[in-house]
Design an enzyme around this catalytic site. Structure first.
Site, PDB file in Angstrom:
ATOM      1  N   ASP A 101       0.189 -19.603  11.635  1.00 21.64           N
ATOM      2  CA  ASP A 101       0.711 -20.708  11.752  1.00 21.64           C
ATOM      3  C   ASP A 101       0.034 -20.610  12.671  1.00 21.64           C
ATOM      4  O   ASP A 101      -0.478 -20.316  13.785  1.00 21.64           O
ATOM      5  CB  ASP A 101       1.964 -19.968  11.722  1.00 21.64           C
ATOM      6  N   GLU A 163       3.751 -16.757  14.596  1.00 18.34           N
ATOM      7  CA  GLU A 163       3.582 -16.506  16.189  1.00 18.34           C
ATOM      8  C   GLU A 163       3.491 -17.769  16.919  1.00 18.34           C
ATOM      9  O   GLU A 163       4.754 -17.263  18.363  1.00 18.34           O
ATOM     10  CB  GLU A 163       2.170 -15.855  16.385  1.00 18.34           C
TER      11      GLU A 163
END
Length: 460
Positions: A101, A163
């Site tokens: 991500d 994250e």
């Protein structure tokens, strides 16, 4: 294990062979990195989460192609990818971590090119996620490819999908899938190197707490001309309160917070000014060495204020104003202790009897590694093989709370915090970029690390 012993684990011919294989692989690795970068996998909820799923699927396919048994998991959060392949009997297992991500692109006008269309300029690849952390994903893939299905040790790859939004489901993933993630060493590829041409092992990370302080002075807004001069407004009271967070030297003035000296390393003011973009005439704050100020001392920052904007301001004594405070803390400081100290400071320093309310927005542990032992020896040797110079041990002033989660889940594993970034990467900002020469060295070092760990003496 001494440096000489670590050097003897694999021969110079084997080292050169790995270097050559990685060199030959880099065009394909770069092409796959660019394809991943084109997927706008922003995990923030206001963005299209189908793109995060698409990114997970693309990552899973890359790992399947390298012969790993792959599963996409999502324990109430964004999709993560877990892949595994066994090594020779008795060989160690290495867990390779990255995240797929990315941060939001921000204002497109601040970018010199489309953030999701990677472009090379002057040896750097520009694009959101080109470094943080899709290059970390591809470094793992490159290391697997370098061994062409003949891995010298067991490998598990874990690529997280949230994250950038605090890894909220990570503890549940570790609890439910920890048996698949068990390992002897963990490579967390989400940090940075010391400089172009100089690798680094990150051995400490500051923790973090974030709080919102709300100041109230009136039960409603009133005319600033009629009541100003006798009644305090909330914005001015908030400003005075925020000013108490630092002493005259710029050190954090919150009592009870830990600080210690950082390891000695050559990091001077000129370099800090260049890397940070500090404006001419702006002074540094705090005392002690620059590494200590950045890595082990607390740092308090007002990162946002809620009150009328300049454009919307009226001639009013505002009744309420709020500020969000980010407090970076010593790597071994308990976040709850830091919250308690900060809350007490804000309550004790309320100006003019203003009411102050403090709410916790987020908190996360820091990390301090005991970076000694045979696995660390092999990691340092692999870096030296790839760069031609010894790595330096560094701290990071930023916080990566998931590192502590891995340390708690796998207390016997050696944790190696590595990375693909350099001081000019600008991760999270506009014009994020990856230095392509350094990226090849990162891939080479990881491939050599697998070779070195596989060549270590095995238990009976």
């Amino acid at each position: 294990m001494s440096q000489q012993q670590s050097d003897d684990v694999i021969s110079p011919d084997e080292i050169e062979a790995v270097r050559a294989r990685v060199r030959d692989l880099m065009p394909g690795v770069r092409a796959d990195l660019e394809a991943l970068t084109r997927i706008p996998s922003v995990s923030l909820g206001s963005f299209d989460q189908a793109q995060v799923q698409r990114s997970a699927e693309a990552t899973a396919e890359l790992l399947r192609t390298e012969g790993l048994d792959v599963e996409i998991v999502a324990e109430g959060g964004r999709p993560a990818v877990i892949g595994h392949v066994d090594g020779p009997p008795g060989s160690p297992t290495v867990l390779l971590y990255a995240h797929h991500d990315v941060q939001p692109p921000g204002d497109r006008a601040d970018w010199d090119s489309d953030p999701f269309e990677p472009v090379e300029r002057d040896g750097r690849l520009y694009g959101r996620g080109a470094a943080d952390d899709k290059a970390g994903v591809m470094a793992h893939v490159a290391a697997l490819r370098a061994h062409a299905g003949d891995l010298p040790c067991g490998v598990t790859v874990f690529v997280e999908g949230e994250e950038e939004i605090a890894s909220e489901s990570l503890p549940l993933i570790l609890a439910r899938h920890g048996d698949r993630l068990a390992c002897d060493a963990i490579v967390l590829a989400d940090s940075l190197n010391w400089a172009i041409g100089t690798p680094a092992l990150t051995t400490s990370l500051r923790g973090q707490v974030r709080v919102v302080a709300t100041v109230r002075t009136l039960d409603h807004g009133v005319h600033s001309g009629m009541f100003g001069g006798a009644c305090p407004d909330a914005i001015t009271a908030l400003c005075r309160l925020m000013a108490t967070l630092h002493d005259d030297a710029g050190d954090v003035a919150v009592a009870g917070l830990r600080r210690s000296a950082a390891p000695e390393i050559d990091y001077d003011e000129a370099r800090l000014r260049e890397e940070s973009g500090l404006l001419p005439g702006t002074e540094l704050i705090g005392t002690g060495s620059i590494p200590s100020r950045l890595w082990t001392a607390p740092a308090a920052t007002v990162i946002g204020i809620t009150c009328p904007s300049v454009e919307e301001a009226g001639n009013v004594l505002n009744a309420t104003a709020s500020a969000k405070i980010s407090l970076r803390i010593h790597p071994e400081e308990a976040p709850q202790d830091a919250v308690a100290a900060l809350r007490q400071h804000l309550l004790d320093h309320a100006p003019w009897g203003a009411q102050v309310e403090v709410t916790v927005d987020d908190e996360g542990w820091g990390f301090a590694a005991d970076a000694e032992g045979p696995i660390y020896d092999q990691a340092r040797a692999a870096f030296a093989d790839a760069w031609g110079t010894d790595p330096v041990d560094v701290g990071i002033g930023g916080s990566i709370p998931f590192v502590q989660a891995f340390a708690e889940s796998f207390p016997e594993a050696a944790i190696l915090v590595t990375g693909v970034e350099d001081p000019d990467t600008r991760a999270h900002g506009a014009n994020e970029s990856l230095h392509l020469g350094e990226f090849e060295r990162v891939c080479t070092a990881e491939a050599l690390l697998l070779a070195r760990l596989g060549a270590m003496p095995r238990s009976a």
